[in-house]
Design a protein around this motif. Structure first.
Motif, short mmCIF file in Angstrom:
data_model
loop_
_atom_site.label_atom_id
_atom_site.label_comp_id
_atom_site.label_asym_id
_atom_site.label_seq_id
_atom_site.Cartn_x
_atom_site.Cartn_y
_atom_site.Cartn_z
N PRO A 144 -0.89 30.65 26.51
CA PRO A 144 0.14 29.98 25.71
C PRO A 144 -0.77 29.21 24.53
CG PRO A 144 -0.47 29.14 28.28
CD PRO A 144 -0.80 30.59 27.85
N GLU A 145 -0.44 28.99 23.94
CA GLU A 145 -0.71 28.44 22.73
C GLU A 145 -1.27 27.22 23.19
OE1 GLU A 145 1.19 29.33 19.15
OE2 GLU A 145 -0.32 30.70 18.84
N GLN A 146 -2.77 26.38 22.89
CA GLN A 146 -2.48 24.73 23.80
C GLN A 146 -3.07 23.98 22.26
OE1 GLN A 146 -5.97 25.05 25.79
NE2 GLN A 146 -4.69 26.23 27.30
N TRP A 147 -1.65 23.68 21.88
CA TRP A 147 -1.47 22.65 20.60
C TRP A 147 -1.78 21.05 20.96
CZ3 TRP A 147 0.27 23.89 15.47
CH2 TRP A 147 1.22 25.44 16.29
N LYS A 148 -3.33 20.76 20.13
CA LYS A 148 -3.30 19.02 20.21
C LYS A 148 -2.37 18.46 18.71
CE LYS A 148 -7.95 21.03 21.63
NZ LYS A 148 -9.60 20.59 20.56
N GLU A 149 -2.21 16.86 19.50
CA GLU A 149 -1.03 16.64 18.21
C GLU A 149 -1.79 15.28 18.06
OE1 GLU A 149 3.55 14.17 18.15
OE2 GLU A 149 2.45 15.53 20.55
N GLU A 150 -1.90 15.10 17.04
CA GLU A 150 -2.86 13.41 16.11
C GLU A 150 -1.78 12.93 15.26
OE1 GLU A 150 -6.98 12.95 14.69
OE2 GLU A 150 -7.64 14.43 16.19
N HIS A 151 -1.50 11.50 14.82
CA HIS A 151 -0.90 10.48 14.27
C HIS A 151 -1.71 9.95 13.55
CE1 HIS A 151 2.61 8.46 12.76
NE2 HIS A 151 2.10 7.46 12.71
N LEU A 152 -1.61 10.27 12.22
CA LEU A 152 -2.30 10.48 11.10
C LEU A 152 -1.61 9.73 9.54
CD1 LEU A 152 -3.84 13.23 9.71
CD2 LEU A 152 -4.94 11.58 11.23
N SER A 153 -2.58 7.59 9.39
CA SER A 153 -1.74 7.18 8.52
C SER A 153 -2.96 7.39 7.23
CB SER A 153 -2.42 5.66 9.40
OG SER A 153 -1.61 4.81 8.36
N VAL B 61 -8.85 23.82 6.74
CA VAL B 61 -9.29 22.28 6.63
C VAL B 61 -7.90 21.48 6.39
CG1 VAL B 61 -11.00 21.18 6.16
CG2 VAL B 61 -11.57 23.81 6.10
N LEU B 62 -7.71 20.36 7.56
CA LEU B 62 -7.43 19.76 7.34
C LEU B 62 -7.98 18.49 6.58
CD1 LEU B 62 -3.75 18.39 8.91
CD2 LEU B 62 -4.88 17.09 9.13
N CYS B 63 -7.31 17.70 6.08
CA CYS B 63 -8.17 16.76 5.65
C CYS B 63 -7.23 15.45 5.16
CB CYS B 63 -8.97 16.98 4.05
SG CYS B 63 -10.37 17.85 4.36
N ALA B 64 -7.90 14.63 5.73
CA ALA B 64 -7.06 13.12 5.28
C ALA B 64 -7.44 12.13 5.16
CB ALA B 64 -5.85 12.92 7.08
N GLU B 65 -7.37 11.29 3.99
CA GLU B 65 -7.80 9.79 3.53
C GLU B 65 -7.52 8.85 4.40
OE1 GLU B 65 -10.21 9.74 1.16
OE2 GLU B 65 -9.96 11.56 -0.81
N PRO B 66 -8.53 8.19 4.27
CA PRO B 66 -8.59 6.17 5.25
C PRO B 66 -7.20 5.64 4.26
CG PRO B 66 -10.25 6.28 3.95
CD PRO B 66 -9.51 8.58 3.29
N ASP B 67 -6.46 4.66 4.91
CA ASP B 67 -5.57 4.08 4.76
C ASP B 67 -5.85 2.30 3.69
OD1 ASP B 67 -6.07 3.31 7.17
OD2 ASP B 67 -4.27 3.26 7.81
N ASN B 68 -7.17 2.43 4.36
CA ASN B 68 -7.99 1.21 3.95
C ASN B 68 -8.48 1.13 2.67
OD1 ASN B 68 -9.67 2.94 5.25
ND2 ASN B 68 -10.64 0.96 6.30
N PRO C 3 0.16 -0.99 -0.16
CA PRO C 3 -0.03 -0.09 -0.09
C PRO C 3 1.18 1.48 0.11
CG PRO C 3 0.20 -0.99 2.24
CD PRO C 3 0.84 -1.97 1.11
N LEU C 4 -0.07 2.41 -0.50
CA LEU C 4 1.09 3.74 -1.08
C LEU C 4 0.94 4.54 0.34
CD1 LEU C 4 0.10 4.21 -4.17
CD2 LEU C 4 2.54 3.75 -3.61
N VAL C 5 0.69 3.65 2.02
CA VAL C 5 0.41 4.79 3.25
C VAL C 5 1.67 5.38 3.39
CG1 VAL C 5 -0.19 4.14 5.13
CG2 VAL C 5 -1.12 2.87 3.41
N ARG C 6 1.22 7.32 3.91
CA ARG C 6 1.78 7.39 4.07
C ARG C 6 1.54 8.05 5.96
NH1 ARG C 6 3.95 10.05 -0.48
NH2 ARG C 6 3.79 8.86 -1.47
N GLU C 7 2.89 7.78 6.62
CA GLU C 7 2.54 8.29 7.99
C GLU C 7 3.02 10.12 8.18
OE1 GLU C 7 1.75 6.16 10.72
OE2 GLU C 7 1.68 4.08 8.85
#
Length: 422
Positions: A302-311, A334-341, A248-252
């Motif tokens: 202070p800026e409150q950053w939230k973190e997510e890990h996307l595949s 807007v941040l859009c990420a396609e699924p990896d499946n 698969p062509l998945v990016r982390e």
């Protein structure tokens, strides 16, 4: 009757020559009809532009000045001819004093913006690349707060004109698109557009009006032209061949983001009426005898950053400029990420849709709204970003929204159409 029979017999006996003659005459007739249609469009646009030129100006007023950044290499080298034939006559008829600056090489528009003098109108005549360079050069200037008040007109002359559908009514006629964009500049109606500031660790910031795209679909889109010989199957073939090389062509990617900020009202507040003289005198005396207590300065949170890990197969960070007249509660990117499946078949189907419109995402995609985000790529990750359809090397970047930073000319018809579709 005998002559008609003889003519048909001659055509039948010489059917190869007859077929060739019919093809030539059909093509020539279609070409002449297109030339006539273009001349009709130009004539109608000139009549409208002439009305603007007939407006009287006062003795202390001066003609409006416009600076045109023209990329002659756009549209396979036809941009200069298209501008001189379709846009320049309208600007002259309307009484606009234009200064045309032509670019000679890629990246020159950024440098030209550093040297640009004060102007009433800035016109970009080119495609996505020229527009992105002009916006980047404009916002890198030390006096960018001042020059950002200059309204910008965009005349679509490139092979890709992603911003054009947001500002003008488009058609299948290139001449009509150019004259429509030029007339919208003369009519003077503007709309504010958001800008994305994209900054790497060492590089100077790059600015974008559409967005940043990264992933497998972007990489394949850059190779589709290699399969031109497959005709309408080239898009599907390019996606299928990419799955043969790697699947698969998945990016982390690790994404940190800030919550969107509240959007201030779009309308300019009305200036309150000036109080009468007696009221102003009393207020000054009160301030003199009882000076107001200065409030302590607000402490910045202070800026409150939230973190997510996307595949994901593709990540796309974009503005809301697709519909600039839409009323929104928050200022956000807007941040859009396609699924990896995806299966291979789904990958090819979605890729074909994205080639027509990269902003289309599936219902299972991840969607986040933010005022800023940071992308952290895995070590050793290679590849490229598309920033407003221009290629940049992929690296860790911070993307920050500059809400309603620039004003662009928009046609009244397109504004009304976008308002209805909200």
């Amino acid at each position: 009757m005998a002559r008609v029979v003889k003519m048909f017999r001659t055509l039948r006996n010489n059917w190869k020559k007859s077929t060739f003659a019919v093809c030539v005459l059909s093509y020539g007739g279609h070409w002449l009809y297109g030339i006539h249609g273009d001349n009709v469009v130009r004539r109608e646009a000139c009549l409208i532009a002439r009305e603007f030129g007939r407006h009287l100006i006062g003795p202390q007023e001066r003609l409006r000045k416009a600076t045109v950044i023209l990329n002659p290499a756009a549209c396979s080298g036809k941009a200069n001819k298209l501008f001189e034939k379709n846009a320049a006559p309208l600007l002259h008829l309307a009484g606009v004093e234009i200064t045309i600056v032509k670019t000679d090489y890629e990246g020159q528009a950024k440098k030209l913006m550093e040297l640009m003098e004060q102007t009433d109108i800035l016109i970009v005549a080119g495609g996505d690349g020229t527009l992105q360079e002009v916006v980047t050069g404009l916002l890198r200037r030390p006096d960018e707060d001042t020059v950002c008040n200059t309204p910008i007109g965009f005349i679509p002359l490139g092979s890709r004109n992603s911003l054009s559908p947001s500002l003008h009514l488009l058609s299948d006629n290139k001449v009509k698109d150019i004259t429509s964009a030029t007339l919208s500049i003369l009519k003077g109606e503007t709309v504010p557009l958001d800008v994305l500031q994209i900054k790497g660790e060492k590089e100077q910031p790059v600015f974008a009006l559409t967005g940043l795209r990264w992933g497998a679909f972007r990489d394949v889109a850059a190779t589709i032209s290699k399969y031109w010989y497959l005709g309408p199957l080239k898009t599907s073939a390019a996606h299928w061949f990419s799955t043969l090389r790697e699947w698969p062509l998945v990016r982390e990617v690790s994404v940190s983001y800030l919550a969107p900020s509240l959007r201030p009202p779009d309308l300019h507040p009305q200036k309150p009426p000036r109080p009468n003289l007696l009221h102003r005198i009393i207020r000054r005396l009160q301030n003199r005898w009882n000076p107001p207590v200065e409030e302590p300065p607000e402490v910045e949170k202070p800026e409150q950053w939230k973190e997510e890990h996307l595949s994901t197969l593709e990540l796309f960070i974009h503005t809301h400029n697709k519909n600039p007249v839409e009323r929104r509660i928050n200022d956000s990117l807007v941040l859009c990420a396609e699924p990896d499946n995806f299966t291979v078949g789904e990958y090819i189907t979605v890729g074909s849709r994205k080639e027509e419109d990269p902003t289309v995402f599936t219902k299972d995609s991840t969607r986040l709204e933010a005022s800023a985000c940071q992308l952290q790529l895995p070590e050793g990750a290679a590849g490229f970003y598309n920033i407003d359809n221009e290629e940049y090397e992929a690296m860790p970047v911070e993307v920050r929204l500059l809400p309603r930073k620039l004003r662009f000319f928009i046609s009244a018809e397109r504004r009304e159409q976008l308002s209805v579709t909200q």
